[in-house]
Design a protein around this motif. Structure first.
Motif, mmCIF file in Angstrom:
data_model
loop_
_atom_site.group_PDB
_atom_site.id
_atom_site.type_symbol
_atom_site.label_atom_id
_atom_site.label_comp_id
_atom_site.label_asym_id
_atom_site.label_seq_id
_atom_site.Cartn_x
_atom_site.Cartn_y
_atom_site.Cartn_z
ATOM 1 N N PRO A 142 0.822 -1.226 0.000
ATOM 2 C CA PRO A 142 0.000 0.000 0.000
ATOM 3 C C PRO A 142 0.847 1.264 0.000
ATOM 4 O O PRO A 142 0.480 2.264 -0.619
ATOM 5 C CB PRO A 142 -0.825 -0.133 1.286
ATOM 6 N N LYS A 143 1.992 1.215 0.679
ATOM 7 C CA LYS A 143 2.862 2.394 0.720
ATOM 8 C C LYS A 143 3.417 2.706 -0.666
ATOM 9 O O LYS A 143 3.340 3.857 -1.137
ATOM 10 C CB LYS A 143 4.014 2.159 1.700
ATOM 11 N N LEU A 144 3.979 1.700 -1.348
ATOM 12 C CA LEU A 144 4.529 1.925 -2.678
ATOM 13 C C LEU A 144 3.444 2.327 -3.662
ATOM 14 O O LEU A 144 3.691 3.132 -4.572
ATOM 15 C CB LEU A 144 5.237 0.673 -3.174
ATOM 16 N N LEU A 145 2.247 1.793 -3.509
ATOM 17 C CA LEU A 145 1.156 2.153 -4.420
ATOM 18 C C LEU A 145 0.852 3.652 -4.343
ATOM 19 O O LEU A 145 0.754 4.331 -5.371
ATOM 20 C CB LEU A 145 -0.082 1.334 -4.096
ATOM 21 N N ILE A 146 0.733 4.168 -3.130
ATOM 22 C CA ILE A 146 0.453 5.601 -2.957
ATOM 23 C C ILE A 146 1.645 6.434 -3.423
ATOM 24 O O ILE A 146 1.485 7.469 -4.093
ATOM 25 C CB ILE A 146 0.116 5.913 -1.490
ATOM 26 N N MET A 147 2.854 5.987 -3.123
ATOM 27 C CA MET A 147 4.046 6.730 -3.555
ATOM 28 C C MET A 147 4.167 6.750 -5.075
ATOM 29 O O MET A 147 4.533 7.783 -5.665
ATOM 30 C CB MET A 147 5.291 6.113 -2.930
#
Length: 276
Positions: free
Chosen positions: A111-116
């Motif tokens: 989820p972190k990489l997706l938003i980034m």
């Protein structure tokens, strides 16, 4: 010395203000806005699925026109203002990733990489979006996109870097060969459990954005995992995801040592559970 340190202090402060706009530290200013404007479901992390928005209004499927209306999110500019706030608010702390059951079981979704990835793609594409005219935007765009061999689960943004023509034209969802910002394997790994939303310290709503991208893939691109195709065909032909005939609806009750009420017509008000 006094003059030197005063000037040095001013330089540091102004330098920091510039740095904020080009780093994760922008959350210092936008995170309070994001927290104050979030959806507040009643006692749960996610709540109901938000309606699709087209031209600033909830989409009415009876009146919708695929030529003029937007179904889900197919480009980063299709996201709403609340999604942009979410992207800018990420502190990159990784709490969403550490709690994600997909990531913890070896799936490619972070989820972190997706938003980034969405944030970095938005910032790189922003000059061309703000230009308004696509031809004018591309006329001044460099075509020197640097290709990298990054595959899932690494960050999809690095597949094509920089603010250039390739960045403008790349698909939001696509494979490594297509240069997609979000890989389909990442998009369809989400179980929509809401752990990321529950854990996020700045109230980013990851699941809403994932489902908006899925909506476009299903409704417009007809691109979804093969397993979902069987379910959708069963729903279309039989009215249920298992492909059971209507005459077999009550077979699961056979052999039970108690009676199961069968609803015929309108559901009585005293019925608490309804089993298919």
């Amino acid at each position: 010395l006094e003059t030197f340190f005063i000037l040095a202090q001013i330089a540091v402060i102004f330098g920091f203000l510039v740095l904020v706009l080009y780093s994760k530290h922008m959350h210092i200013f936008v995170a309070p806005l994001n927290v104050s404007t979030k959806r507040i479901p009643d006692g749960v992390a996610l709540g109901g699925l938000p309606p699709m928005i087209s031209n600033g209004k909830p989409l009415d499927f009876e009146q919708a026109d695929p030529e003029t209306d937007t179904f889900g999110v197919g480009k980063v500019e299709d996201f709403g203002w609340n999604a942009y706030l979410d992207m800018a608010s990420c502190t990159e702390c990784g709490r969403c990733q550490s709690q994600c059951p997909a990531w913890n079981t070896g799936k490619p979704l972070s989820p972190k990489l997706l938003i980034m990835n969405l944030r970095d793609h938005l910032f790189a594409k922003a000059p061309y979006i703000l230009a308004g005219d696509k031809e004018q935007a591309l006329a001044g765009a460099s075509s020197a996109g640097e290709q990298h061999g990054h595959a899932v689960p690494e960050s999809g943004y690095e597949r094509i870097t920089g603010s250039n023509k390739e960045q403008y034209e790349r698909p939001l969802v696509g494979t490594l060969e297509q240069g997609g910002v979000i890989d389909p394997d990442v998009l369809w790994s989400c179980t929509t459990c809401g752990a990321c939303v529950e854990q996020c310290p700045v109230d980013i709503e990851h699941v809403d954005h994932i489902l908006d991208m899925r909506r476009y893939q299903v409704l417009i691109e007809s691109a979804f995992p093969s397993e979902a195709g069987v379910m959708l065909r069963n729903l279309e032909n039989k009215g249920n995801p298992w492909g059971m005939n209507n005459s077999s609806r009550t077979e699961w009750m056979d052999g039970l040592d108690f009676e199961v009420r069968v609803v015929d017509g309108v559901l009585p008000p005293d019925v608490e559970y309804l089993f298919w």
